[in-house]
Design an enzyme around this catalytic site. Sequence first.
Site, PDB file in Angstrom:
ATOM      1  N   LYS A 157       0.745  -1.393   0.608  1.00  0.00           N
ATOM      2  CA  LYS A 157       0.109  -0.599  -0.104  1.00  0.00           C
ATOM      3  C   LYS A 157       1.028   1.123  -0.209  1.00  0.00           C
ATOM      4  CE  LYS A 157      -4.813   1.611   2.062  1.00  0.00           C
ATOM      5  NZ  LYS A 157      -5.503   1.640   0.803  1.00  0.00           N
TER       6      LYS A 157
HETATM    7  N1  PMP Z   1      -7.436  -1.966  -3.264  1.00  0.00           N
HETATM    8  C1  PMP Z   1      -6.898  -1.144  -2.866  1.00  0.00           C
HETATM    9  C2  PMP Z   1      -6.091  -0.257  -4.319  1.00  0.00           C
HETATM   10  C3  PMP Z   1      -6.988  -0.442  -1.714  1.00  0.00           C
HETATM   11  O1  PMP Z   1      -6.739   1.133  -1.701  1.00  0.00           O
HETATM   12  C4  PMP Z   1      -7.790  -0.718  -1.240  1.00  0.00           C
HETATM   13  C5  PMP Z   1      -8.640  -0.087  -0.254  1.00  0.00           C
HETATM   14  N2  PMP Z   1      -7.564  -0.255   1.082  1.00  0.00           N
HETATM   15  C6  PMP Z   1      -8.305  -1.792  -1.259  1.00  0.00           C
HETATM   16  C7  PMP Z   1      -7.717  -2.896  -2.755  1.00  0.00           C
HETATM   17  C8  PMP Z   1      -9.201  -3.291  -0.559  1.00  0.00           C
HETATM   18  O2  PMP Z   1      -8.159  -3.153   0.558  1.00  0.00           O
HETATM   19  P1  PMP Z   1      -8.410  -3.472   2.174  1.00  0.00           P
HETATM   20  O3  PMP Z   1      -9.630  -4.728   1.987  1.00  0.00           O
HETATM   21  O4  PMP Z   1      -7.649  -4.243   2.789  1.00  0.00           O
HETATM   22  O5  PMP Z   1      -9.381  -2.142   3.045  1.00  0.00           O
END
Ligand code: PMP
Length: 309
Positions: A157
């Site tokens: 991330k």
């Molecule tokens: N893809 C991206 C690019 C994101 O930024 C997120 C949000 N964090 C997600 C998928 C979903 O991830 P999560 O379920 O861990 O929030």
Amino acid sequence: MALPINAYFKGKIVPYSEAKIGILTHGLNYGTAVFAGIRAYWNADHQQLYIFRPYDHYQRFLNSARLLHMDLGETPQSLTQITIDLLRKDDYHQDIYIRPLAYKADEAIGVRLHDLHDEFAIVALPFERYIKNDTSAHVTISSWRRVDDNMIPARGKISGAYVNSAFVKTDAVLAGYDEALVLTQEGHVSEGSAMNVFIVRDGVLITPPVTENILEGIIRRSVMELAQSELNLTVLERPIDRTEVYLCDELFLTGSAAQIVAVTHIDHRPIGNGVMGEITARLRVLFDDAIRARLPGYTKWNTAVYEKV
Ligand code: PMP
């Protein structure tokens, strides 16, 4: 949007207004930062605030940091404890969003990952719905492509990579859509701008595998488990072609900010009957119970903030 009350900054909790960085900060100039997006949910019956899967979020946060040659000297447990301390100080009694951020903190010119020092901060703030229309969203296929693992790894991330997401989101919204799906360089469906994607075809739940340049979502993982264990569905991780999306029976997006968004139209075509599908609706109910510590068997996902009285 309301601002946070306090921040965990440089090793202690301070008023948010005192948590400041200089404009030359490396992470700000070059995107050399990583973050997390975690939610905590208020359960009025329990008079308790529950953080949803903080250890899993912080494990991914530390993995993202590792990709950028960062060593924060923390563990998922220690970061969760800092978060609990911060939330107790904030004293929220409502649903909130938690934003941890680790960044290359030197105020210096020079693109690199090495020979820089790292810092991290955590803030929390009240948060409304991320996608306003989360029961009948209209999405488009973005003309942008998802960043590839060999460009900026999507499984981390990484702040700089979110410029890609921002292109995807803004072009979709300015064109009148709620959100967009973005394809890989090969033309397979990767994910949304900040959420993972699922389709239902003939009763089978399908989502792209982690090798399709997706963020390995915590809600994705949670929904897969709920679908298998509670709805007895077959869940497949396999590449999804663009036109499968036009022909699928249901489509939804998942993410900590977005939660579960029912998508009912794609590029002016109805998905299924053009209304939220049954599997999506059932998963939304299960998910809402799970995040508020109301789902027997899943309370391991809920970390209580306040001492039990
Ligand atoms: N893809 C991206 C690019 C994101 O930024 C997120 C949000 N964090 C997600 C998928 C979903 O991830 P999560 O379920 O861990 O929030």
